[in-house]
Design a protein around this motif. Structure first.
Motif, short mmCIF file in Angstrom:
data_model
loop_
_atom_site.label_atom_id
_atom_site.label_comp_id
_atom_site.label_asym_id
_atom_site.label_seq_id
_atom_site.Cartn_x
_atom_site.Cartn_y
_atom_site.Cartn_z
N ASP A 92 -5.68 11.97 0.43
CA ASP A 92 -7.03 11.41 0.35
C ASP A 92 -7.58 11.21 1.75
O ASP A 92 -6.83 11.10 2.71
CB ASP A 92 -7.00 10.07 -0.39
CG ASP A 92 -6.60 10.23 -1.85
OD1 ASP A 92 -6.58 11.38 -2.33
OD2 ASP A 92 -6.31 9.19 -2.48
N ASP B 277 -9.46 8.61 2.64
CA ASP B 277 -9.78 7.21 2.94
C ASP B 277 -8.67 6.47 3.68
O ASP B 277 -8.71 5.25 3.81
CB ASP B 277 -10.13 6.46 1.65
CG ASP B 277 -9.01 6.52 0.62
OD1 ASP B 277 -7.94 7.07 0.94
OD2 ASP B 277 -9.21 6.04 -0.51
N GLN C 11 -5.79 5.80 2.74
CA GLN C 11 -4.83 5.06 1.90
C GLN C 11 -3.47 5.76 1.98
O GLN C 11 -2.44 5.15 1.79
CB GLN C 11 -5.32 4.97 0.45
CG GLN C 11 -6.50 4.02 0.31
CD GLN C 11 -6.65 3.50 -1.09
OE1 GLN C 11 -7.23 4.17 -1.95
NE2 GLN C 11 -6.15 2.30 -1.35
N ARG D 192 -7.99 1.05 1.84
CA ARG D 192 -9.04 2.03 2.10
C ARG D 192 -9.71 1.67 3.43
O ARG D 192 -10.05 0.51 3.65
CB ARG D 192 -10.04 1.94 0.96
CG ARG D 192 -11.03 3.04 0.94
CD ARG D 192 -11.86 2.94 -0.34
NE ARG D 192 -11.83 4.20 -1.05
CZ ARG D 192 -12.55 5.25 -0.68
NH1 ARG D 192 -13.33 5.17 0.37
NH2 ARG D 192 -12.48 6.38 -1.34
MG MG Z 1 -8.47 5.77 -2.28
#
Ligand code: MG
Ligand code: UDP
Length: 334
Positions: free
Chosen positions: A112, A114, A116, A217
């Motif tokens: 991802d 973000d 994370q 995030r």
């Molecule tokens: Mg996420």
């Protein structure tokens, strides 16, 4: 179309250098303008230290913010960046599929944008590939999500592992590694909606599950509303199991049996105690009703079973995967 975007359409699949890279990192992005540069600042140094060739495939999944503009400006600064622009928002898994279709690496890693999934965990996945695994599944250690998400995941992970027969402890983490062969298998599935980690496990010959860190995030908010989450879980459940339909059939059969037994009992009692006991025919009516309702459920379950089979055929998922063939010398005709 802005001049930069025109450039994108001609260069969208061009690859850094002429030979194929060893590693492809596939990152879907939907309205992530504040995360892209932050991720790249951490991801690229990690890749540069790997002593392997690589490409980073970013899929802009129909963002309405500055995601594409930022990607285009990063493209001028960074080697090995591939930008894929989707016509509209198709969802995370469809975006990853688009990335897979363009990935040229032997080892393909999804993550991802973000942050994370910490980019520093990528070498862990690579080391599993080096050990010969063809799918590196992950479990999020110290997962940083809301209590509701964590609770919902732990319940659905268990239910889905049981009904689909796919033994994964964490279906949701997208920091995962797939060999080229596994990705080829996934791409052969012309399914409208699918769930990549489960499909990957179906094609893998030597999968492994490792723990990876999970972080908050970095910016923005989760793109999954409650409804989107539910729809994703339904994709997973209906895509990998016929159990929900089977349960209908099972309940239908039991209802039909119970209806039949109740009808028989009422008829026997009616014959024994006479019409007064049966409230002048009302009970007999009930007996018929029980039986008919039971039959209806049975029929519904049976239809469900057929629909399930049609659904499986329509999906065109291969029913077997040949690992290799050893052929002996054919017999001579005497
Ligand atoms: Mg996420
Ligand atoms: N994403 C996407 N299309 C969507 C929704 C999400 O490409 O329609 C991307 C998103 O930009 C991120 C990843 O999928 O890189 C995971 O999304 P998110 O962080 O919102 O999911 P969560 O971590 O809350 O499960």
């Amino acid at each position: 179309m802005k001049p930069d975007q025109k450039e994108l359409s001609s260069k969208s699949v061009s690859l850094n250098g002429s030979s194929f890279p060893k590693i492809s990192v596939v990152i879907p992005m939907y309205n992530e303008e504040d995360n892209i540069s932050r991720l790249f600042d951490r991801l690229f140094p990690v890749l540069e230290d790997l002593e392997e060739s690589w490409e980073v495939i970013c899929i802009n999944d129909g963002s309405t913010d500055r995601t594409l503009d930022i990607l285009l400006s990063e493209y001028k600064k960074r080697r090995g960046l591939v930008i894929v622009n989707l016509a509209r928002n198709f969802g995370q898994h469809a975006a990853v599929m688009a990335g897979f279709s363009l990935a040229q690496g032997q080892w393909i890693i999804t993550m991802d944008v973000d942050l994370q999934n910490p980019p520093e965990e990528v070498p862990k996945i690579i080391s599993q590939f080096r050990k010969g695994h063809d799918l590196v599944n992950t479990i999020r250690k110290g997962r940083r999500d809301t209590l509701f998400r964590k609770l919902a995941s732990s319940i659905t992970n268990r239910i889905i592992a049981r009904i689909s027969g796919i033994q994964l402890r964490d279906f949701g983490c997208m920091l995962r590694g797939y060999s080229r062969e596994v990705v080829k298998g996934i791409l052969k599935n012309p399914e409208y909606r699918t769930f990549i980690p489960a499909l990957a496990t179906f094609f893998a010959k030597n999968p492994v599950e490792i723990q990876v860190q999970h972080e908050d995030r970095a910016a923005g908010h989760s793109k999954y509303s409650l409804l989107k989450l539910l729809s994703l879980q339904l994709d997973l459940m209906t895509g990998f199991s016929m159990w929900p339909l089977r349960i209908l059939f099972l309940v239908g059969s039991l209802m039909a049996l119970a209806g039949l037994l109740a009808a028989l009992v009422i008829i026997v009692l009616r014959l024994y105690y006479g019409p007064d006991w049966a409230a002048q025919g009302v009970f007999t009516l009930f007996a018929a009703l029980f039986f008919l309702v039971g039959c209806q459920f049975f029929a519904l379950g049976l239809i469900g079973e057929y629909i399930g089979r049609i659904f499986q055929a329509v999906r065109k998922r291969p029913s077997f995967i040949v690992d290799g063939v050893i052929r002996g010398v054919p017999n001579e005709v005497p």
